[in-house]
Design an enzyme around this catalytic site. Sequence first.
Site, PDB file in Angstrom:
ATOM      1  N   ASP A  92      -8.660  -5.998  -5.004  1.00  0.00           N
ATOM      2  CA  ASP A  92      -8.269  -5.012  -4.853  1.00  0.00           C
ATOM      3  C   ASP A  92      -8.345  -4.100  -5.636  1.00  0.00           C
ATOM      4  OD1 ASP A  92      -7.286  -2.615  -3.882  1.00  0.00           O
ATOM      5  OD2 ASP A  92      -5.081  -3.166  -3.432  1.00  0.00           O
ATOM      6  N   ARG A 134     -11.808   7.295   9.373  1.00  0.00           N
ATOM      7  CA  ARG A 134     -11.097   6.293   9.128  1.00  0.00           C
ATOM      8  C   ARG A 134     -12.934   5.103   8.231  1.00  0.00           C
ATOM      9  NH1 ARG A 134      -7.483   2.175   8.468  1.00  0.00           N
ATOM     10  NH2 ARG A 134      -7.827   0.673   9.994  1.00  0.00           N
ATOM     11  N   HIS A 171      -8.182  -4.868  -0.644  1.00  0.00           N
ATOM     12  CA  HIS A 171      -6.836  -4.368  -0.218  1.00  0.00           C
ATOM     13  C   HIS A 171      -6.075  -5.034   0.723  1.00  0.00           C
ATOM     14  CE1 HIS A 171      -3.563  -1.228  -0.960  1.00  0.00           C
ATOM     15  NE2 HIS A 171      -3.721  -1.075   0.331  1.00  0.00           N
ATOM     16  N   ASP A 172      -7.063  -5.074   1.480  1.00  0.00           N
ATOM     17  CA  ASP A 172      -6.409  -5.661   3.159  1.00  0.00           C
ATOM     18  C   ASP A 172      -5.878  -6.648   3.163  1.00  0.00           C
ATOM     19  OD1 ASP A 172      -6.977  -3.537   4.448  1.00  0.00           O
ATOM     20  OD2 ASP A 172      -8.214  -4.170   6.201  1.00  0.00           O
ATOM     21  N   SER A 175       0.660  -0.746  -0.165  1.00  0.00           N
ATOM     22  CA  SER A 175      -0.050   0.283   0.482  1.00  0.00           C
ATOM     23  C   SER A 175       1.123   1.507   0.143  1.00  0.00           C
ATOM     24  CB  SER A 175      -0.783  -0.094   1.068  1.00  0.00           C
ATOM     25  OG  SER A 175      -2.231   1.241   1.585  1.00  0.00           O
TER      26      SER A 175
END
Length: 385
Positions: A324, A228, A357-358, A158
């Site tokens: 992602d 967030r 993405h995580d 990232s």
Amino acid sequence: MSDGETAGDILEAGAEGAVLASPAPLRLESGAVIDGLEIAYCTYGRLNAERSNAVLVCHPLTLDQHASGRHPKTGKAGWWSQVAGPGRPLDTDRYFVICANVLSGCGGTTGPGSIDPATGEPYGMKFPVVTVADMVRAQALLLDALGIERLFAVVGGSMGGMQVLQWAADYPERMFSAVCIGAAPRHSAQNIAFHEVGRQAIMADPYWRGGDYARQGVRPEKGLAVARMAAHITYLSEAALQRKFGRELQRDGLSWGFDADFQVESYLRHQGAAFVDRFDANSYLYITRALDYFDLAAAHGGSLAEAFRRARDVRFGVFSFSSDWLYPTPESRQIVRALNAAGARASFVEIETDKGHDAFFLDEPVLHAALAGFLASAAQARGLA
């Protein structure tokens, strides 16, 4: 390095961490200068006699230098304990792993929450805007202090992957190999848009106080939590959200109001509430702005291949995730094509996963195997096998 401190001393930073006080001012891309720079970092493993086994891990946006072991404040496992540690792909029995909190972060490195030596008060919004290149320049200063001239590898995912790319463009002579995971050569309009939503949420919070909240003893917690929540959606995939939550309710029946009726609502609220306990709002503004400014080709006449021209001798591993949508696979392929055009050696793997993405934080065996294989091959070529 402070008076009386030697490279040998600071090499013993360990998992608990240490702070380097740089005697030299740091000049930023904007032309601003930071005096009294401090860099917080952790180390794992031992540096060999030849100083050839050092690996720099570059952290993502909202994390810090505690990549492995136990975080001294939270007691939780380091954010990349799945990857960095004894017997892991980044084997700390073999490699000397260094992870530094980025410039403008809130883990101990100089940032907007630090004390401005000119005023004796927190910088707040008087802190100069920084770039990914500035973050990398600060990391290079840390390595100078540690007496490490050349890294075996620079590794990151990232935002950390963007730092890896910046290292390859700016300091290719100081690295043998590079691993870029789930990243891109520049921020897209969609990425910038999500960041702007988050920044506006923070700045709209009445407790932000123009960024002067620390001096006034308040915190823009609601705005930071919303920022967030919005960002966290981009870290997941639609398939992962559906698999984890679907349309499941929190309780029997609807509330007919605006409580968290759905499990996914409750999850995002929890993510927001937990985040404000560990992160600084102004740091979030500065780091997201640094990412928005990131465009590796811009300083090289718009040519990404030209950005990598001096990195021909660096071995690259580039990894992406099929689900992602924050930094999708075509952007990783763009990196690989540019590396090939520059004459660099690049390996590429797209990992099939629905974790979004995580995925690089999570238990992803294919990533771990591919990363371990790449590093083993590079170690053999470097004579570390």
